[in-house]
Design an enzyme around this catalytic site. Structure first.
Site, PDB file in Angstrom:
ATOM      1  N   HIS A   4      -6.419  -7.085  -0.644  1.00 15.13           N
ATOM      2  CA  HIS A   4      -6.515  -5.896  -0.866  1.00 15.13           C
ATOM      3  C   HIS A   4      -5.577  -5.466  -2.108  1.00 15.13           C
ATOM      4  O   HIS A   4      -4.684  -5.895  -2.488  1.00 15.13           O
ATOM      5  CB  HIS A   4      -5.745  -4.999   0.135  1.00 15.13           C
ATOM      6  CG  HIS A   4      -6.388  -5.183   1.684  1.00 15.13           C
ATOM      7  ND1 HIS A   4      -5.729  -6.127   2.636  1.00 15.13           N
ATOM      8  CD2 HIS A   4      -7.474  -4.749   2.242  1.00 15.13           C
ATOM      9  CE1 HIS A   4      -6.555  -6.064   3.642  1.00 15.13           C
ATOM     10  NE2 HIS A   4      -7.490  -5.261   3.249  1.00 15.13           N
ATOM     11  N   HIS A  23       1.014  -1.259  -0.124  1.00 16.99           N
ATOM     12  CA  HIS A  23      -0.028   0.027   0.085  1.00 16.99           C
ATOM     13  C   HIS A  23       1.096   1.174  -0.004  1.00 16.99           C
ATOM     14  O   HIS A  23       0.464   2.313  -0.259  1.00 16.99           O
ATOM     15  CB  HIS A  23      -0.853  -0.018   1.269  1.00 16.99           C
ATOM     16  CG  HIS A  23      -1.952  -1.054   1.523  1.00 16.99           C
ATOM     17  ND1 HIS A  23      -2.715  -1.211   0.180  1.00 16.99           N
ATOM     18  CD2 HIS A  23      -2.513  -2.133   2.129  1.00 16.99           C
ATOM     19  CE1 HIS A  23      -3.688  -2.426   0.379  1.00 16.99           C
ATOM     20  NE2 HIS A  23      -3.444  -2.621   1.612  1.00 16.99           N
ATOM     21  N   ASP A  45      -2.622 -10.593  -2.382  1.00 14.10           N
ATOM     22  CA  ASP A  45      -3.086 -10.241  -1.135  1.00 14.10           C
ATOM     23  C   ASP A  45      -4.668  -9.658  -1.270  1.00 14.10           C
ATOM     24  O   ASP A  45      -5.027  -9.556  -2.602  1.00 14.10           O
ATOM     25  CB  ASP A  45      -2.347  -8.934  -0.934  1.00 14.10           C
ATOM     26  CG  ASP A  45      -2.782  -8.113   0.864  1.00 14.10           C
ATOM     27  OD1 ASP A  45      -2.285  -8.621   1.656  1.00 14.10           O
ATOM     28  OD2 ASP A  45      -3.704  -7.764   0.824  1.00 14.10           O
ATOM     29  N   ASP A  48      -4.706 -12.779   3.382  1.00 15.39           N
ATOM     30  CA  ASP A  48      -5.768 -12.297   4.084  1.00 15.39           C
ATOM     31  C   ASP A  48      -6.935 -12.666   3.066  1.00 15.39           C
ATOM     32  O   ASP A  48      -8.019 -12.189   3.289  1.00 15.39           O
ATOM     33  CB  ASP A  48      -5.669 -10.582   4.491  1.00 15.39           C
ATOM     34  CG  ASP A  48      -5.175  -9.887   3.437  1.00 15.39           C
ATOM     35  OD1 ASP A  48      -4.663 -10.458   2.239  1.00 15.39           O
ATOM     36  OD2 ASP A  48      -4.662  -8.614   3.624  1.00 15.39           O
TER      37      ASP A  48
HETATM   38 ZN   LIG Z   1      -4.169  -7.040   2.725  1.00 13.40          ZN
END
Ligand SMILES: [Zn+2]
Length: 331
Positions: free
Chosen positions: A161, A122, A159, A246
Protein backbone atom coordinates in the site's frame (compact mmCIF):
# COMPACT_ATOMS: atom_id res chain seq x y z
CA UNK A 1 25.17 -7.14 16.52
CA UNK A 2 21.90 -6.45 14.67
CA UNK A 3 19.13 -5.18 16.90
CA UNK A 4 15.58 -6.39 17.27
CA UNK A 5 13.17 -4.05 19.02
CA UNK A 6 10.00 -5.57 20.43
CA UNK A 7 7.59 -5.22 23.35
CA UNK A 8 4.82 -7.37 24.85
CA UNK A 9 2.35 -4.50 24.45
CA UNK A 10 2.16 -5.39 20.74
CA UNK A 11 -0.08 -8.26 21.91
CA UNK A 12 -2.49 -5.87 23.64
CA UNK A 13 -3.75 -4.06 20.53
CA UNK A 14 -6.85 -6.09 19.67
CA UNK A 15 -8.66 -5.47 16.41
CA UNK A 16 -11.53 -7.94 16.58
CA UNK A 17 -12.52 -11.14 14.85
CA UNK A 18 -11.62 -11.33 11.19
CA UNK A 19 -9.35 -8.29 11.12
CA UNK A 20 -6.18 -9.07 9.14
CA UNK A 21 -3.93 -6.86 11.30
CA UNK A 22 -4.15 -9.13 14.34
CA UNK A 23 -2.20 -10.29 17.36
CA UNK A 24 -1.48 -13.65 15.68
CA UNK A 25 0.90 -11.86 13.31
CA UNK A 26 3.26 -11.34 16.23
CA UNK A 27 2.93 -14.93 17.40
CA UNK A 28 3.69 -16.24 13.90
CA UNK A 29 6.80 -14.09 13.51
CA UNK A 30 8.01 -14.88 17.01
CA UNK A 31 7.62 -18.64 16.46
CA UNK A 32 9.57 -18.47 13.21
CA UNK A 33 12.38 -16.40 14.74
CA UNK A 34 12.48 -18.68 17.77
CA UNK A 35 12.89 -21.61 15.39
CA UNK A 36 15.81 -19.81 13.73
CA UNK A 37 17.37 -18.86 17.07
CA UNK A 38 16.63 -15.15 16.41
CA UNK A 39 19.14 -15.09 13.55
CA UNK A 40 21.82 -13.60 15.76
CA UNK A 41 19.84 -10.47 16.62
CA UNK A 42 20.12 -8.84 20.02
CA UNK A 43 16.61 -8.43 21.42
CA UNK A 44 15.85 -5.16 23.15
CA UNK A 45 12.65 -3.96 24.77
CA UNK A 46 11.16 -1.04 22.87
CA UNK A 47 10.60 2.00 25.10
CA UNK A 48 7.42 4.06 24.92
CA UNK A 49 7.74 7.08 22.65
CA UNK A 50 7.53 10.42 24.45
CA UNK A 51 4.58 12.71 23.82
CA UNK A 52 7.10 15.34 22.65
CA UNK A 53 8.40 12.96 19.99
CA UNK A 54 4.82 12.34 18.81
CA UNK A 55 4.02 16.06 18.75
CA UNK A 56 6.93 16.69 16.39
CA UNK A 57 4.84 14.90 13.75
CA UNK A 58 1.25 14.65 15.00
CA UNK A 59 -1.23 17.24 16.23
CA UNK A 60 -2.06 17.30 19.92
CA UNK A 61 -5.69 16.62 19.00
CA UNK A 62 -4.63 13.44 17.24
CA UNK A 63 -2.49 12.21 20.12
CA UNK A 64 -5.38 12.89 22.51
CA UNK A 65 -7.81 11.14 20.16
CA UNK A 66 -5.68 7.97 20.10
CA UNK A 67 -5.51 7.95 23.90
CA UNK A 68 -9.22 8.58 24.37
CA UNK A 69 -10.41 6.24 21.60
CA UNK A 70 -8.22 3.45 22.98
CA UNK A 71 -9.47 4.03 26.53
CA UNK A 72 -13.03 3.29 25.41
CA UNK A 73 -12.07 0.69 22.79
CA UNK A 74 -13.57 2.79 20.02
CA UNK A 75 -12.77 2.85 16.31
CA UNK A 76 -11.43 5.55 14.00
CA UNK A 77 -13.03 3.89 10.99
CA UNK A 78 -14.04 0.38 9.94
CA UNK A 79 -10.40 -0.53 9.24
CA UNK A 80 -8.95 1.05 12.32
CA UNK A 81 -10.45 -0.20 15.58
CA UNK A 82 -8.73 0.06 18.96
CA UNK A 83 -8.86 -1.77 22.28
CA UNK A 84 -7.89 -0.66 25.76
CA UNK A 85 -4.33 -1.89 25.12
CA UNK A 86 -3.93 0.00 21.86
CA UNK A 87 -2.58 3.20 23.41
CA UNK A 88 0.29 1.38 25.11
CA UNK A 89 0.96 -0.72 22.00
CA UNK A 90 1.03 2.39 19.81
CA UNK A 91 3.42 4.19 22.16
CA UNK A 92 5.88 1.30 22.01
CA UNK A 93 5.50 0.79 18.25
CA UNK A 94 6.60 4.38 17.70
CA UNK A 95 9.11 4.16 20.55
CA UNK A 96 10.76 1.06 19.09
CA UNK A 97 11.34 2.83 15.79
CA UNK A 98 12.82 5.83 17.65
CA UNK A 99 15.08 3.63 19.80
CA UNK A 100 16.24 1.82 16.67
CA UNK A 101 17.31 5.05 14.97
CA UNK A 102 19.03 6.13 18.18
CA UNK A 103 21.12 2.96 18.13
CA UNK A 104 21.89 3.39 14.42
CA UNK A 105 22.79 7.08 14.70
CA UNK A 106 25.02 6.26 17.65
CA UNK A 107 27.29 4.46 15.23
CA UNK A 108 27.27 1.31 17.33
CA UNK A 109 24.84 -0.72 15.25
CA UNK A 110 24.53 -0.85 11.48
CA UNK A 111 21.20 -2.63 11.08
CA UNK A 112 18.07 -3.44 13.04
CA UNK A 113 14.41 -4.34 12.87
CA UNK A 114 11.60 -2.80 14.89
CA UNK A 115 9.09 -5.58 15.20
CA UNK A 116 5.99 -4.09 16.75
CA UNK A 117 2.38 -3.28 15.95
CA UNK A 118 0.16 -1.41 15.17
CA UNK A 119 1.77 -0.40 11.87
CA UNK A 120 2.16 3.28 11.00
CA UNK A 121 2.61 4.37 7.40
CA UNK A 122 -1.03 5.32 6.75
CA UNK A 123 -1.32 7.55 9.86
CA UNK A 124 -1.24 11.21 8.95
CA UNK A 125 -0.48 14.25 11.07
CA UNK A 126 -4.02 14.46 12.39
CA UNK A 127 -5.61 11.19 11.32
CA UNK A 128 -5.51 7.49 12.16
CA UNK A 129 -6.46 5.24 9.25
CA UNK A 130 -5.64 1.98 7.50
CA UNK A 131 -4.84 -0.01 10.70
CA UNK A 132 -2.35 2.75 11.72
CA UNK A 133 -2.49 4.99 14.80
CA UNK A 134 0.85 6.81 14.87
CA UNK A 135 3.22 7.26 11.94
CA UNK A 136 6.03 5.19 13.48
CA UNK A 137 8.58 5.67 10.69
CA UNK A 138 7.85 9.38 10.32
CA UNK A 139 8.13 9.93 14.09
CA UNK A 140 11.49 8.12 14.12
CA UNK A 141 12.75 9.98 11.05
CA UNK A 142 11.80 13.30 12.62
CA UNK A 143 13.51 12.22 15.86
CA UNK A 144 16.70 11.41 13.91
CA UNK A 145 16.60 14.82 12.22
CA UNK A 146 15.65 16.94 15.22
CA UNK A 147 17.49 15.23 18.07
CA UNK A 148 20.13 12.83 16.78
CA UNK A 149 22.12 14.95 14.36
CA UNK A 150 20.86 13.44 11.11
CA UNK A 151 20.64 15.84 8.16
CA UNK A 152 19.00 13.51 5.67
CA UNK A 153 16.85 10.40 6.13
CA UNK A 154 15.94 8.10 3.26
CA UNK A 155 12.71 6.12 3.69
CA UNK A 156 11.88 3.22 1.39
CA UNK A 157 8.32 1.94 1.75
CA UNK A 158 7.91 -1.48 0.09
CA UNK A 159 4.56 -2.26 1.70
CA UNK A 160 2.00 -3.06 -1.03
CA UNK A 161 0.00 0.00 0.00
CA UNK A 162 1.07 3.57 -0.56
CA UNK A 163 2.63 5.12 2.56
CA UNK A 164 0.33 8.13 2.41
CA UNK A 165 1.05 9.19 5.98
CA UNK A 166 4.83 9.35 5.65
CA UNK A 167 4.44 10.94 2.23
CA UNK A 168 2.11 13.67 3.52
CA UNK A 169 4.12 14.40 6.65
CA UNK A 170 7.32 15.07 4.66
CA UNK A 171 5.66 16.29 1.46
CA UNK A 172 7.36 19.70 1.59
CA UNK A 173 10.59 18.59 3.24
CA UNK A 174 14.02 18.15 1.67
CA UNK A 175 15.28 16.39 4.80
CA UNK A 176 13.49 13.16 3.96
CA UNK A 177 13.67 11.39 0.63
CA UNK A 178 10.58 9.19 0.58
CA UNK A 179 10.23 6.40 -1.98
CA UNK A 180 7.21 4.10 -2.09
CA UNK A 181 6.47 1.17 -4.38
CA UNK A 182 2.81 0.28 -4.16
CA UNK A 183 0.00 -1.44 -6.00
CA UNK A 184 -2.09 1.18 -7.83
CA UNK A 185 -4.92 1.86 -8.08
CA UNK A 186 -5.45 0.42 -4.62
CA UNK A 187 -6.03 1.51 -1.02
CA UNK A 188 -5.61 4.34 -0.02
CA UNK A 189 -5.74 5.75 -3.56
CA UNK A 190 -2.81 8.14 -3.24
CA UNK A 191 0.72 7.95 -4.67
CA UNK A 192 0.63 8.45 -8.45
CA UNK A 193 3.96 8.83 -10.26
CA UNK A 194 3.15 12.53 -10.64
CA UNK A 195 3.22 13.09 -6.85
CA UNK A 196 6.81 14.25 -6.45
CA UNK A 197 6.38 16.35 -3.30
CA UNK A 198 5.72 20.08 -3.16
CA UNK A 199 7.38 23.39 -2.39
CA UNK A 200 10.88 22.90 -1.01
CA UNK A 201 10.24 19.16 -1.08
CA UNK A 202 9.60 18.94 -4.82
CA UNK A 203 11.46 15.89 -6.08
CA UNK A 204 11.84 14.44 -2.59
CA UNK A 205 8.79 12.17 -2.86
CA UNK A 206 9.27 9.26 -5.25
CA UNK A 207 5.99 7.48 -5.85
CA UNK A 208 6.23 4.31 -7.91
CA UNK A 209 2.81 2.79 -8.56
CA UNK A 210 2.77 -0.77 -9.92
CA UNK A 211 -0.13 -2.82 -11.29
CA UNK A 212 -1.66 -5.79 -9.50
CA UNK A 213 0.41 -8.87 -10.23
CA UNK A 214 3.73 -7.02 -10.06
CA UNK A 215 6.56 -9.30 -9.01
CA UNK A 216 10.24 -9.29 -8.14
CA UNK A 217 11.47 -8.09 -11.55
CA UNK A 218 9.42 -4.92 -11.32
CA UNK A 219 9.90 -4.17 -7.62
CA UNK A 220 13.64 -4.83 -7.74
CA UNK A 221 14.03 -3.19 -11.16
CA UNK A 222 12.48 0.00 -9.79
CA UNK A 223 14.75 -0.12 -6.77
CA UNK A 224 17.88 -0.80 -8.82
CA UNK A 225 17.33 1.72 -11.62
CA UNK A 226 15.34 4.48 -9.92
CA UNK A 227 15.31 4.32 -6.12
CA UNK A 228 18.94 3.46 -5.37
CA UNK A 229 20.48 6.00 -7.77
CA UNK A 230 18.28 8.75 -6.30
CA UNK A 231 19.10 7.62 -2.76
CA UNK A 232 22.83 7.64 -3.56
CA UNK A 233 22.55 11.18 -4.88
CA UNK A 234 20.59 12.18 -1.76
CA UNK A 235 23.36 10.70 0.43
CA UNK A 236 21.33 9.95 3.58
CA UNK A 237 22.75 9.55 7.07
CA UNK A 238 20.37 6.70 7.72
CA UNK A 239 17.94 4.50 5.81
CA UNK A 240 14.57 3.46 7.16
CA UNK A 241 12.42 0.81 5.54
CA UNK A 242 8.66 0.74 5.96
CA UNK A 243 8.82 -3.02 5.80
CA UNK A 244 5.41 -4.40 4.93
CA UNK A 245 5.14 -7.89 3.53
CA UNK A 246 1.70 -7.68 1.95
CA UNK A 247 3.16 -7.57 -1.58
CA UNK A 248 3.81 -11.30 -1.05
CA UNK A 249 1.97 -13.50 -3.54
CA UNK A 250 0.19 -15.36 -0.72
CA UNK A 251 -1.08 -12.22 0.96
CA UNK A 252 -4.89 -12.11 1.20
CA UNK A 253 -5.04 -8.29 1.12
CA UNK A 254 -2.49 -7.28 -1.51
CA UNK A 255 -2.57 -8.30 -5.16
CA UNK A 256 1.14 -8.42 -5.98
CA UNK A 257 3.32 -11.45 -6.54
CA UNK A 258 6.56 -11.24 -4.55
CA UNK A 259 8.07 -14.46 -3.26
CA UNK A 260 9.57 -14.73 0.20
CA UNK A 261 13.05 -14.54 -1.32
CA UNK A 262 12.18 -11.27 -3.11
CA UNK A 263 12.23 -9.54 0.27
CA UNK A 264 15.75 -10.85 0.80
CA UNK A 265 16.75 -9.31 -2.53
CA UNK A 266 15.09 -5.98 -1.67
CA UNK A 267 17.05 -6.03 1.57
CA UNK A 268 20.33 -6.71 -0.27
CA UNK A 269 19.54 -3.77 -2.52
CA UNK A 270 18.96 -1.43 0.43
CA UNK A 271 22.13 -2.64 2.17
CA UNK A 272 24.13 -1.89 -0.98
CA UNK A 273 23.77 1.82 -0.15
CA UNK A 274 26.31 1.21 2.59
CA UNK A 275 24.31 3.17 5.19
CA UNK A 276 22.78 2.15 8.52
CA UNK A 277 19.43 0.47 7.84
CA UNK A 278 16.47 0.27 10.20
CA UNK A 279 13.44 -1.77 9.13
CA UNK A 280 10.08 -1.09 10.76
CA UNK A 281 7.22 -3.58 10.42
CA UNK A 282 4.16 -2.40 8.49
CA UNK A 283 1.68 -4.84 6.85
CA UNK A 284 1.71 -8.51 5.88
CA UNK A 285 -1.35 -10.67 6.54
CA UNK A 286 -0.65 -14.25 5.49
CA UNK A 287 0.93 -15.59 8.64
CA UNK A 288 3.35 -18.03 6.99
CA UNK A 289 4.37 -15.57 4.27
CA UNK A 290 4.78 -12.81 6.84
CA UNK A 291 6.87 -14.84 9.26
CA UNK A 292 9.05 -16.30 6.52
CA UNK A 293 9.57 -12.94 4.83
CA UNK A 294 10.46 -11.13 8.06
CA UNK A 295 12.97 -13.88 8.81
CA UNK A 296 14.49 -13.69 5.30
CA UNK A 297 14.81 -9.93 5.63
CA UNK A 298 16.48 -10.24 9.01
CA UNK A 299 18.78 -12.97 7.77
CA UNK A 300 20.07 -10.67 5.04
CA UNK A 301 20.37 -7.76 7.47
CA UNK A 302 22.51 -9.93 9.72
CA UNK A 303 24.77 -11.16 6.91
CA UNK A 304 27.61 -9.30 5.33
CA UNK A 305 27.29 -11.49 2.30
CA UNK A 306 26.54 -11.09 -1.36
CA UNK A 307 25.30 -7.89 -2.99
CA UNK A 308 22.08 -7.71 -5.00
CA UNK A 309 21.62 -9.15 -8.48
CA UNK A 310 20.66 -7.13 -11.52
CA UNK A 311 17.09 -6.67 -12.67
CA UNK A 312 15.48 -5.72 -15.97
CA UNK A 313 14.58 -2.21 -17.11
CA UNK A 314 11.07 -2.79 -18.41
CA UNK A 315 8.76 -0.07 -19.73
CA UNK A 316 7.42 0.81 -16.26
CA UNK A 317 10.96 1.21 -14.97
CA UNK A 318 11.80 3.41 -17.96
CA UNK A 319 8.75 5.60 -17.35
CA UNK A 320 9.59 5.94 -13.67
CA UNK A 321 13.24 6.72 -14.46
CA UNK A 322 12.15 9.45 -16.82
CA UNK A 323 9.87 11.05 -14.21
CA UNK A 324 12.30 10.78 -11.31
CA UNK A 325 15.25 11.69 -13.52
CA UNK A 326 13.88 15.23 -13.74
CA UNK A 327 15.02 15.68 -10.14
CA UNK A 328 17.85 13.21 -9.63
CA UNK A 329 20.82 12.12 -11.67
CA UNK A 330 20.08 8.42 -12.04
CA UNK A 331 23.14 7.55 -14.13
ZN1 LIG B 1 0.02 -2.63 3.50
Amino acid sequence: MPLLMSHPSSLLHETGLGHPERVDRMHAITAELERRDWLGFEKREAPAVSVEQLLAVHSREHVDAVRETSARGGAFDLDTPTSTGSWEAALHAAGGACALVEALMDGGERVGFSLLRPPGHHAERARAMGFCLFANVAVAARHALSSLGASRVFVLDWDVHHGNGTNAIFHESREVLFASIHQYPFYPGTGPLSDVGAGDGEGFSINLPVPAGAGEDLFCGLVEHVVLPAARAFDPDIVMVSAGFDAHRDDPVGGCALSTSAFAELTRQVLSLGKPVGCVLEGGYDLDALAGSVAETMEVLASDGAGPGSHPRGPLVEAAAEAVGRFWDLS
